[in-house]
Design an enzyme around this catalytic site. Structure first.
Site: not given
Length: 217
Positions: A56, A82-84
């Site tokens: 996400a 967590v997508k950064v």
């Protein structure tokens, strides 16, 4: 090789998941927008459907807000990654979130140097974008090969997640080069079953059955 499906469409994920073809899911704001649903709501439904990691993506660009958004996203489910983005701020967020014990997918990777930085920052996954490199006449597979070599040289645990997959050949080449994961739209995954000789053989088989009037039921 693990298969992640790159979509936010629940029905498409469910169909592939029922066949054992889904080891995880990648989403982003653009895919969520296509689904026409609330980001938290649809992400929660995906996490409930699949056992593996669900990426996400944060929407912020500064480290502090990315960290805050990441901490909110991981509250959705235990399998959130967590997508950064692969920026300096993204790496700061990656380091903090991974130190907190959360999975982090560092995305928009276009060089082996970037992948090395992400691994040093504790990324769970690094997402090199194969198709976008091909679009500008660079070889996306060379990037996969370089990252594989570097990670193996130094024993990094970060998994190579081949992204921006446009074709079944991208899947095959990524697997040959040792990518740990690939993420692709449902259509690409389903297209892997196709081969003209399979179609030709099936047509001959069906013609022979009809000619012999063979019936099982």
């Amino acid at each position: 090789m693990k298969f992640f499906v790159d979509t936010a469409e629940i029905d498409a994920i469910a169909e592939l998941n029922d066949l054992g073809m889904v080891d995880g899911v990648t989403t982003n704001p653009s895919l969520i927008k296509k689904s026409g649903r609330d980001i938290i709501e649809v992400t929660k439904e995906i996490c409930d459907l699949v056992d593996g990691p669900v990426s996400a993506e944060v929407t912020a660009t500064d480290a502090d807000t990315m960290i805050a958004e990441g901490r909110k996203l991981v509250e959705i489910a235990e399998n959130i990654a967590v997508k950064v983005p692969l920026t300096w701020d993204g790496l700061k967020a990656c380091k903090t979130l991974s130190d907190d014990g959360h999975m982090v997918n560092v995305t928009l990777c276009f060089s082996a140097n970037q992948a090395l930085l992400a691994a040093k920052a504790g990324a769970t996954f690094i997402s090199p974008f194969i198709g976008r490199l091909d679009d500008i006449n660079l070889d996306g597979m060379e990037l996969i090969a370089d990252i594989r070599t570097i990670y193996d040289n130094y024993g990094f645990d970060t998994e190579i997640l081949a992204a921006s997959i446009r074709s079944v050949n991208h899947v095959l080449d990524s697997a040959r080069l040792g990518a740990d994961v690939m993420t692709a739209p449902p259509g690409v995954i389903k297209a892997m079953v196709n081969h003209p000789l399979t179609d030709k053989g099936l047509a001959t088989f069906l013609a022979d059955i009809a000619a012999a009037d063979i019936k099982i039921l």
